[in-house]
Design a protein around this motif. Structure first.
Motif, PDB file in Angstrom:
ATOM      1  N   GLY A 105       0.817  -1.205   0.000  1.00 26.36           N
ATOM      2  CA  GLY A 105       0.000   0.000   0.000  1.00 26.36           C
ATOM      3  C   GLY A 105       0.852   1.257   0.000  1.00 26.36           C
ATOM      4  N   GLY A 106       2.056   1.171   0.577  1.00 24.73           N
ATOM      5  CA  GLY A 106       2.952   2.315   0.560  1.00 24.73           C
ATOM      6  C   GLY A 106       3.337   2.702  -0.855  1.00 24.73           C
ATOM      7  N   CYS A 107       3.688   1.711  -1.660  1.00 24.47           N
ATOM      8  CA  CYS A 107       4.025   1.981  -3.052  1.00 24.47           C
ATOM      9  C   CYS A 107       2.802   2.504  -3.804  1.00 24.47           C
ATOM     10  CB  CYS A 107       4.567   0.724  -3.723  1.00 24.47           C
ATOM     11  SG  CYS A 107       4.970   0.954  -5.468  1.00 24.47           S
ATOM     12  N   VAL A 108       1.634   1.916  -3.552  1.00 26.24           N
ATOM     13  CA  VAL A 108       0.404   2.362  -4.218  1.00 26.24           C
ATOM     14  C   VAL A 108       0.142   3.837  -3.904  1.00 26.24           C
ATOM     15  CG1 VAL A 108      -2.107   2.056  -4.306  1.00 26.24           C
ATOM     16  CG2 VAL A 108      -0.602   0.051  -4.294  1.00 26.24           C
ATOM     17  N   ALA A 109       0.257   4.218  -2.632  1.00 30.89           N
ATOM     18  CA  ALA A 109       0.023   5.605  -2.241  1.00 30.89           C
ATOM     19  C   ALA A 109       1.075   6.535  -2.846  1.00 30.89           C
ATOM     20  CB  ALA A 109       0.034   5.723  -0.724  1.00 30.89           C
ATOM     21  N   LEU A 110       2.323   6.116  -2.841  1.00 36.12           N
ATOM     22  CA  LEU A 110       3.385   6.941  -3.406  1.00 36.12           C
ATOM     23  C   LEU A 110       3.209   7.116  -4.911  1.00 36.12           C
ATOM     24  CD1 LEU A 110       6.354   5.489  -1.351  1.00 36.12           C
ATOM     25  CD2 LEU A 110       5.655   7.899  -1.356  1.00 36.12           C
ATOM     26  N   ARG A 111       2.854   6.059  -5.611  1.00 39.38           N
ATOM     27  CA  ARG A 111       2.646   6.163  -7.057  1.00 39.38           C
ATOM     28  C   ARG A 111       1.462   7.082  -7.370  1.00 39.38           C
ATOM     29  NH1 ARG A 111       5.175   2.784 -10.624  1.00 39.38           N
ATOM     30  NH2 ARG A 111       3.446   3.072 -12.074  1.00 39.38           N
ATOM     31  N   ALA A 112       0.372   6.939  -6.619  1.00 37.70           N
ATOM     32  CA  ALA A 112      -0.791   7.783  -6.869  1.00 37.70           C
ATOM     33  C   ALA A 112      -0.441   9.257  -6.694  1.00 37.70           C
ATOM     34  CB  ALA A 112      -1.939   7.385  -5.946  1.00 37.70           C
ATOM     35  N   LEU A 155       2.840  10.682  -6.652  1.00 35.99           N
ATOM     36  CA  LEU A 155       3.955  11.156  -7.459  1.00 35.99           C
ATOM     37  C   LEU A 155       3.679  11.104  -8.956  1.00 35.99           C
ATOM     38  CD1 LEU A 155       6.829   9.463  -5.435  1.00 35.99           C
ATOM     39  CD2 LEU A 155       6.426  11.937  -5.632  1.00 35.99           C
ATOM     40  N   LEU A 156       2.876  10.148  -9.396  1.00 30.42           N
ATOM     41  CA  LEU A 156       2.643   9.964 -10.830  1.00 30.42           C
ATOM     42  C   LEU A 156       1.255  10.389 -11.296  1.00 30.42           C
ATOM     43  CD1 LEU A 156       4.301   6.456 -11.405  1.00 30.42           C
ATOM     44  CD2 LEU A 156       5.364   8.726 -11.548  1.00 30.42           C
ATOM     45  N   HIS A 157       0.275  10.360 -10.390  1.00 28.71           N
ATOM     46  CA  HIS A 157      -1.105  10.604 -10.810  1.00 28.71           C
ATOM     47  C   HIS A 157      -1.744  11.800 -10.110  1.00 28.71           C
ATOM     48  CE1 HIS A 157      -0.513   6.841 -12.830  1.00 28.71           C
ATOM     49  NE2 HIS A 157      -0.392   6.178 -11.694  1.00 28.71           N
ATOM     50  N   LYS A 158      -0.917  12.625  -9.488  1.00 25.76           N
ATOM     51  CA  LYS A 158      -1.354  13.915  -8.942  1.00 25.76           C
ATOM     52  C   LYS A 158      -2.365  13.813  -7.801  1.00 25.76           C
ATOM     53  CE  LYS A 158       1.194  15.562 -12.220  1.00 25.76           C
ATOM     54  NZ  LYS A 158       2.601  15.932 -11.910  1.00 25.76           N
ATOM     55  N   ALA A 159      -2.449  12.672  -7.130  1.00 23.76           N
ATOM     56  CA  ALA A 159      -3.306  12.578  -5.946  1.00 23.76           C
ATOM     57  C   ALA A 159      -2.674  13.408  -4.830  1.00 23.76           C
ATOM     58  CB  ALA A 159      -3.457  11.128  -5.509  1.00 23.76           C
ATOM     59  N   GLU A 160      -3.456  14.321  -4.253  1.00 22.40           N
ATOM     60  CA  GLU A 160      -2.930  15.203  -3.224  1.00 22.40           C
ATOM     61  C   GLU A 160      -3.310  14.696  -1.839  1.00 22.40           C
ATOM     62  OE1 GLU A 160      -0.863  17.666  -3.633  1.00 22.40           O
ATOM     63  OE2 GLU A 160      -0.857  17.365  -5.813  1.00 22.40           O
ATOM     64  N   TYR A 161      -2.343  14.716  -0.915  1.00 21.68           N
ATOM     65  CA  TYR A 161      -2.560  14.281   0.456  1.00 21.68           C
ATOM     66  C   TYR A 161      -2.227  15.427   1.413  1.00 21.68           C
ATOM     67  CZ  TYR A 161      -1.662   9.775  -1.924  1.00 21.68           C
ATOM     68  OH  TYR A 161      -1.653   8.712  -2.786  1.00 21.68           O
ATOM     69  N   TYR A 168      11.471  10.460  -4.564  1.00 25.47           N
ATOM     70  CA  TYR A 168      11.200  10.644  -3.133  1.00 25.47           C
ATOM     71  C   TYR A 168      11.730  11.982  -2.596  1.00 25.47           C
ATOM     72  CZ  TYR A 168       9.984   5.649  -3.209  1.00 25.47           C
ATOM     73  OH  TYR A 168       9.415   4.427  -3.500  1.00 25.47           O
ATOM     74  N   PRO A 169      12.897  12.458  -3.055  1.00 31.17           N
ATOM     75  CA  PRO A 169      13.369  13.754  -2.550  1.00 31.17           C
ATOM     76  C   PRO A 169      12.478  14.932  -2.970  1.00 31.17           C
ATOM     77  CG  PRO A 169      15.216  12.473  -3.396  1.00 31.17           C
ATOM     78  CD  PRO A 169      13.958  11.765  -3.823  1.00 31.17           C
ATOM     79  N   THR A 170      11.546  14.714  -3.901  1.00 30.15           N
ATOM     80  CA  THR A 170      10.659  15.802  -4.333  1.00 30.15           C
ATOM     81  C   THR A 170       9.384  15.866  -3.506  1.00 30.15           C
ATOM     82  OG1 THR A 170       9.369  14.527  -5.981  1.00 30.15           O
ATOM     83  CG2 THR A 170      11.498  15.434  -6.687  1.00 30.15           C
ATOM     84  N   LEU A 171       9.168  14.919  -2.605  1.00 29.26           N
ATOM     85  CA  LEU A 171       7.953  14.925  -1.796  1.00 29.26           C
ATOM     86  C   LEU A 171       7.904  16.192  -0.945  1.00 29.26           C
ATOM     87  CD1 LEU A 171       7.894  11.168  -0.715  1.00 29.26           C
ATOM     88  CD2 LEU A 171       6.120  12.325  -2.053  1.00 29.26           C
ATOM     89  N   ASN A 172       6.766  16.866  -0.997  1.00 28.10           N
ATOM     90  CA  ASN A 172       6.629  18.144  -0.316  1.00 28.10           C
ATOM     91  C   ASN A 172       5.364  18.144   0.543  1.00 28.10           C
ATOM     92  OD1 ASN A 172       7.067  20.834   0.417  1.00 28.10           O
ATOM     93  ND2 ASN A 172       5.977  21.622  -1.377  1.00 28.10           N
ATOM     94  N   LEU A 173       5.360  17.275   1.533  1.00 26.56           N
ATOM     95  CA  LEU A 173       4.254  17.172   2.475  1.00 26.56           C
ATOM     96  C   LEU A 173       4.781  16.499   3.731  1.00 26.56           C
ATOM     97  CD1 LEU A 173       1.837  14.244   1.473  1.00 26.56           C
ATOM     98  CD2 LEU A 173       4.201  14.413   0.749  1.00 26.56           C
ATOM     99  N   PRO A 174       4.074  16.620   4.853  1.00 30.25           N
ATOM    100  CA  PRO A 174       4.543  15.933   6.063  1.00 30.25           C
ATOM    101  C   PRO A 174       4.506  14.419   5.875  1.00 30.25           C
ATOM    102  CG  PRO A 174       2.945  17.642   6.599  1.00 30.25           C
ATOM    103  CD  PRO A 174       2.893  17.474   5.112  1.00 30.25           C
ATOM    104  N   VAL A 175       5.612  13.758   6.169  1.00 31.63           N
ATOM    105  CA  VAL A 175       5.724  12.301   6.035  1.00 31.63           C
ATOM    106  C   VAL A 175       6.330  11.736   7.312  1.00 31.63           C
ATOM    107  CG1 VAL A 175       6.763  10.382   4.766  1.00 31.63           C
ATOM    108  CG2 VAL A 175       6.004  12.421   3.521  1.00 31.63           C
ATOM    109  N   THR A 176       5.717  10.670   7.806  1.00 35.49           N
ATOM    110  CA  THR A 176       6.334   9.908   8.885  1.00 35.49           C
ATOM    111  C   THR A 176       6.517   8.476   8.407  1.00 35.49           C
ATOM    112  OG1 THR A 176       6.263   9.417  11.258  1.00 35.49           O
ATOM    113  CG2 THR A 176       4.222   9.129  10.056  1.00 35.49           C
ATOM    114  N   VAL A 177       7.606   7.861   8.820  1.00 36.00           N
ATOM    115  CA  VAL A 177       7.918   6.482   8.449  1.00 36.00           C
ATOM    116  C   VAL A 177       7.948   5.667   9.734  1.00 36.00           C
ATOM    117  CG1 VAL A 177       9.587   4.930   7.374  1.00 36.00           C
ATOM    118  CG2 VAL A 177       9.264   7.249   6.456  1.00 36.00           C
TER     119      VAL A 177
END
Length: 279
Positions: A108-115, A117-123, A216-225
């Motif tokens: 699900g992590g990859c699914v969320a990241l792809r949506a 980074l590639l499909h403009k889904a905003e979180y 991944y370095p282009t992610l511009n939102l709060p992220v926790t791992v």
């Protein structure tokens, strides 16, 4: 989701890759949170976390990816990470969610990241829980099955079920309760489920993480791992690597838990997630 039923997804959507089952919990006007499961699991992995987030005032959306859980399983179905990412981005539109918080485990992590980074889904924010996100991935068992999916698909049903039980159980450090193991294994045990189990492994392709890893370095939102200290499926070192690639990301170790963190350590994980959602 009805309290008298342990875990039943009441709603459906005809996605491009098959009928998708989903549900929601919590107050209608609460801040939206979406939970994504991994493989070979289902939304059931969130059966402790989702009601607790709803009780905290969130509007929680859960779903079974096509090919998993109670969603459609069919011959020739595309259940790849590419297809799931596209379906998830579209599903957010079906739900009318423009900026939800997203919590994603494993595949699900990859699914969320792809949506995103590639499909403009905003979180609003993104929590990644022991995600499949960095190469290399796939256990020796996973690779063996991927290379011989047709052979494994012909296993007698009792042998197939025993294999799935052992495999799913190995994702837990503490040991799964019998009812939890039964719930996770059940979708894979009928004829359609057995074929679907090997189909999703055969279609698991590292190229779908390879193509987003440089982003991944282009992610511009709060992220926790969040990462389980005793994860034997994906080593904790991957959590450190992933957090280092995402600007501002924080790594939150979850002690005494295996890869199935939401079932091994639900209280500790919930504490981390609520703190992140409120921050």
């Amino acid at each position: 989701m009805s309290p008298e039923n342990a875990w039943e997804l009441r709603e459906s959507w005809e996605s491009p890759i098959g009928t998708l089952r989903w549900d929601h919990l919590g107050p209608q006007d609460g801040p939206a949170v979406v939970l994504l499961h991994g493989t070979p699991f289902s939304s059931y992995v969130w059966h402790d976390i989702a009601p607790a987030l709803a009780a905290d005032g969130h509007r929680v959306h859960v779903w079974d990816m096509p090919g998993y859980g109670s969603s459609q399983k069919s011959d020739g179905q595309d259940v790849s990470l590419k297809a799931q990412g596209e379906a998830f981005a579209e599903l957010l539109g079906v739900w009318g969610l423009s900026n939800p918080s997203v919590i994603a485990h494993d595949f699900g992590g990859c699914v969320a990241l792809r949506a995103h980074l590639l499909h403009k889904a905003e979180y609003r924010r993104l929590a990644l829980v022991d995600p499949v996100a960095l190469a290399p991935w796939g256990s020796p068992f996973f690779r063996l099955v991927a290379e011989h999916a047709a052979v494994f698909g012909r296993l007698p049903a009792p042998l197939h079920e025993a294999l799935v039980r052992e495999y799913v159980g190995s994702a837990s450090h503490r040991g799964l309760l019998p009812e939890a193991l039964d719930a996770l294994v059940a979708p894979w045990t009928d004829t359609a489920g057995q074929a679907a189990f090997y189909r999703q492994i055969a279609q698991a392709d590292q190229r779908y993480t390879d193509e987003i890893q440089p982003l991944y370095p282009t992610l511009n939102l709060p992220v926790t791992v969040c990462w389980a200290a005793e994860d034997t499926w994906i080593p904790p070192a991957k959590g450190e690597e992933l957090a280092s690639l995402i600007p501002g990301a924080r790594l939150r170790p979850i002690p005494d838990a295996g890869h199935l963190v939401p079932l091994d350590a639900p209280a500790r994980l919930l504490g981390e997630l609520i703190a992140f959602l409120r921050s």
